[in-house]
Motif scaffolding. Structure first.
Motif, PDB file in Angstrom:
ATOM      1  N   MET A   1       0.840  -1.193   0.000  1.00  0.00           N
ATOM      2  CA  MET A   1       0.000   0.000   0.000  1.00  0.00           C
ATOM      3  C   MET A   1       0.878   1.247   0.000  1.00  0.00           C
ATOM      4  SD  MET A   1      -2.847   1.113   2.786  1.00  0.00           S
ATOM      5  CE  MET A   1      -3.673   2.695   2.710  1.00  0.00           C
ATOM      6  N   GLN A   3       0.995   5.341   0.694  1.00  0.00           N
ATOM      7  CA  GLN A   3       0.332   6.472   1.337  1.00  0.00           C
ATOM      8  C   GLN A   3       1.164   7.722   1.079  1.00  0.00           C
ATOM      9  OE1 GLN A   3       0.346   4.395   5.234  1.00  0.00           O
ATOM     10  NE2 GLN A   3      -1.808   4.996   5.360  1.00  0.00           N
ATOM     11  N   GLU A  25      -3.919   7.641  -1.645  1.00  0.00           N
ATOM     12  CA  GLU A  25      -3.502   6.282  -1.327  1.00  0.00           C
ATOM     13  C   GLU A  25      -3.621   5.406  -2.567  1.00  0.00           C
ATOM     14  OE1 GLU A  25      -5.769   4.716   1.868  1.00  0.00           O
ATOM     15  OE2 GLU A  25      -4.860   6.008   3.408  1.00  0.00           O
ATOM     16  N   ARG A  27      -3.921   1.344  -2.882  1.00  0.00           N
ATOM     17  CA  ARG A  27      -4.037   0.158  -2.051  1.00  0.00           C
ATOM     18  C   ARG A  27      -3.481  -1.079  -2.753  1.00  0.00           C
ATOM     19  NH1 ARG A  27      -7.151   0.900   2.348  1.00  0.00           N
ATOM     20  NH2 ARG A  27      -8.379   2.836   2.465  1.00  0.00           N
ATOM     21  N   THR A  59       6.015   9.846   1.908  1.00  0.00           N
ATOM     22  CA  THR A  59       5.328   8.732   1.263  1.00  0.00           C
ATOM     23  C   THR A  59       5.734   7.445   1.962  1.00  0.00           C
ATOM     24  OG1 THR A  59       5.344   9.882  -0.865  1.00  0.00           O
ATOM     25  CG2 THR A  59       4.921   7.517  -0.893  1.00  0.00           C
TER      26      THR A  59
END
Length: 584
Positions: A1, A3, A25, A27, A59
């Protein structure tokens, strides 16, 4: 994932930042598209995420920033633009080099080549690849270490429809196997038909973060593409009938004889054309962007239409990647293997060595013909008028290429910048550069001596009486030049700067050191090895005194002192920039 939180690029003088406080995001198990027009900030976002560009924000890749991941290439597979690699390197050589860098088995290169459909191009040069094969190789490089996350910038730019569908299938397969995929595009249809989630940016700001179905419903509408030699008549007839029936139909006049009709069907348009006696050349369903170009004529604003985007963009053309368990190679020689394959994969080193040897032989013979040249300089082909002999220049150039060539053709984009600033890799580059310089120095003398013997006899080809300190000075000088090239190129990110630093040592630094060593207040370090033996109360084995004395004489010489001073300064500056780059 993935972010991404608060991504903001550094300001550009009076201009606003290319990216301003963007968070989203991506996923695992999903394909995420980062959509935006050219210049919207998509590539800047990826570079900030991969720590290739300075800015603010952070990140996380599965909970860790990139610089906190021990082996980033095994976590994130990256493709930014064209394939990063030297144009003269072969496809197989490029992948085998990256196998050594990532610490994966060499067989992985052949397996990925087969999976990507590159079997017939194993020995093809990177500079000769077509756009489609170039993109396939870029994806192969990204997938080589079996990463969890794929980050791709415009992966289908310039590809044919079939190639784009194949690539979309590979991305979908990777996501279905549990990986996270993030790619950029400027085509809304591609984003809606390929991705599970669409993140839209415009002028550096986040506009929307939606599921693909919601994005298609709000941003895309079905339309009918019509071509007719009487397009204006057909447009007027469609508008008139829509008003009479009080239906929401929008007719957009495009280039030539083409119409785009929103809010109607092929059957209705065909019937209207038949009733009015209008010839039609094309009548087909399409999916278009929400924004209508100027010059459109509409009865009423068309309502939002359910998604009819082409979901069949990914089909059976996409092969399944081989299920390979990538085991890290638990060896400290991993950077060394990478560096050896990098240095031997192109012909630059061999050509440079050949030019150095030929030049050295010609200079040596010419200097002997002219006379007035000491034998030590004659064997090294080093005229007094030249700041450096050919072997030292060649060693410095090859050392500068070790880093400078990677900045021009980066191979490890995910590993801490365009070139990884890891001490293990630096040590490997210094070791290979030292071995190359040592080999070049020995080959130079080995070629000059026979040439002098063949032309002038034994008189000029004899071994000097003080061969040990001269040999130590010669080898140390050439190796020092190669190290100066490596450190300067890594510091200034340029091969030219690395070679310039090598030439600066005899031209600028040596005169300064000579001034320090000259004068009545300078003391000589005579008998250094003897006093060191007395201090340690032990004998040097195997005649070690001579080697120690030779090393001391090398450092005490102005050239040796200048070289040591330059290497120390370059190494300290390199380590300082490395430590500053790691601070976040």
């Amino acid at each position: 994932m993935i972010q991404a939180i608060g991504l903001t690029s550094s300001p550009r003088k009076e201009l606003p930042p290319a990216l301003d406080d963007v968070s989203f995001e991506a996923r695992a198990g999903h394909v995420t598209a980062l959509l935006g027009a050219p210049g919207a900030g998509k590539t800047t976002a990826l570079r900030l995420m991969l720590e290739l560009e300075r800015g603010r924000g952070v990140t996380y890749f599965r909970g860790r920033p990139l610089h906190r991941i021990p082996h980033p290439s095994r976590e994130v597979g990256v493709q930014l633009g064209d394939v990063p690699g030297h144009p003269a390197r072969t496809v197989r050589g490029q992948l085998r080099m990256l196998c050594a860098a990532a610490g994966v088995p060499v067989r992985r290169a052949d397996e990925v080549i087969e999976a990507m459909g590159l079997d017939g191009l194993r020995e093809e040069r990177l500079g000769a690849l077509s756009r489609g094969m170039d993109r396939r190789l870029g994806l192969a490089c990204a997938l080589l270490p079996d990463p969890h996350t794929l980050v791709l910038d415009q992966p289908t730019a310039g590809l044919a429809v079939r190639e784009a569908r194949w690539l979309h299938g590979i991305l979908r397969t990777h996501a279905d196997q549990g990986g996270a995929v993030l790619f950029t595009t400027d085509d809304p249809k591609e984003a809606a038909g390929t991705a599970d989630r669409v993140v839209t940016v415009n002028q550096g700001r986040l506009v929307a973060d939606q599921k693909a179905a919601d994005f298609a419903r709000t941003r895309l509408r079905p339309r009918v593409a019509v071509r007719s030699p009487h397009a204006p008549r057909l447009s007027a007839a469609l508008t008139k009938e829509a008003r009479a029936a009080r239906r929401s139909v929008e007719v957009v006049s495009e280039d030539g004889n083409r119409l785009s009709v929103y809010g109607s069907t092929c059957a209705d348009i065909g019937e209207t054309a038949f009733r009015n006696g209008i010839l039609v050349h094309q009548l087909a369903d399409e999916t278009g962007d929400m924004g209508a170009p100027e010059g459109s004529s509409a009865t009423e604003p068309a309502p939002e239409t359910p998604d009819t985007a082409d979901s069949g963009a990914t089909d059976s053309l996409s092969p399944l990647l081989p299920s390979i368990g990538v085991r890290p190679a638990p060896s400290p020689l991993r950077p060394l293997r990478y560096e050896l394959r990098r240095a031997t994969g192109v012909g630059t080193g061999y050509i440079t060595a050949a030019v150095v040897l030929v030049t050295s032989v010609l200079l040596s013979v010419l200097l002997a013909r002219i006379g007035h040249t000491p034998q030590a300089r004659l064997l090294a082909a080093w005229p007094r008028e030249f700041p450096l002999p050919p072997a030292a220049v060649g060693a410095g150039l090859l050392g500068a290429i070790a880093f400078g060539d990677e900045f021009r053709h980066p191979a490890l984009a995910a590993d801490r910048g365009t070139v990884p600033r890891r001490l293990g890799l630096l040590a490997a580059k210094l070791l290979v550069a030292a071995a190359t310089g040592l080999l070049l120095a020995c080959l130079t003398v080995a070629c000059d001596v026979p040439a002098l013997y063949l032309v002038y006899g034994r008189e000029l080809a004899g071994v000097p009486a003080d061969w040990l300190p001269l040999g130590a000075s010669w080898l140390g000088f050439v190796i020092g030049c190669s190290w100066a090239g490596v450190l300067a190129a890594g510091l200034f990110r340029s091969t030219t700067a690395g070679l310039a630093a090598v030439l600066t040592v005899p031209v600028v630094v040596v005169p300064l050191v000579q001034r320090l060593f000259e004068g009545p207040s300078v003391r000589a370090a005579v008998g250094f090895s003897v006093r060191l033996r007395e201090l340690l109360l032990m004998q040097w084995p195997f005649g070690g005194e001579r080697f120690l004395a030779a090393g001391a004489r090398l450092i005490a010489q102005p050239v040796g002192g200048a070289l040591m001073l330059s290497l120390t300064a370059l190494l300290c500056a390199f380590l300082l920039t490395t430590s500053r780059g790691r601070v976040r």
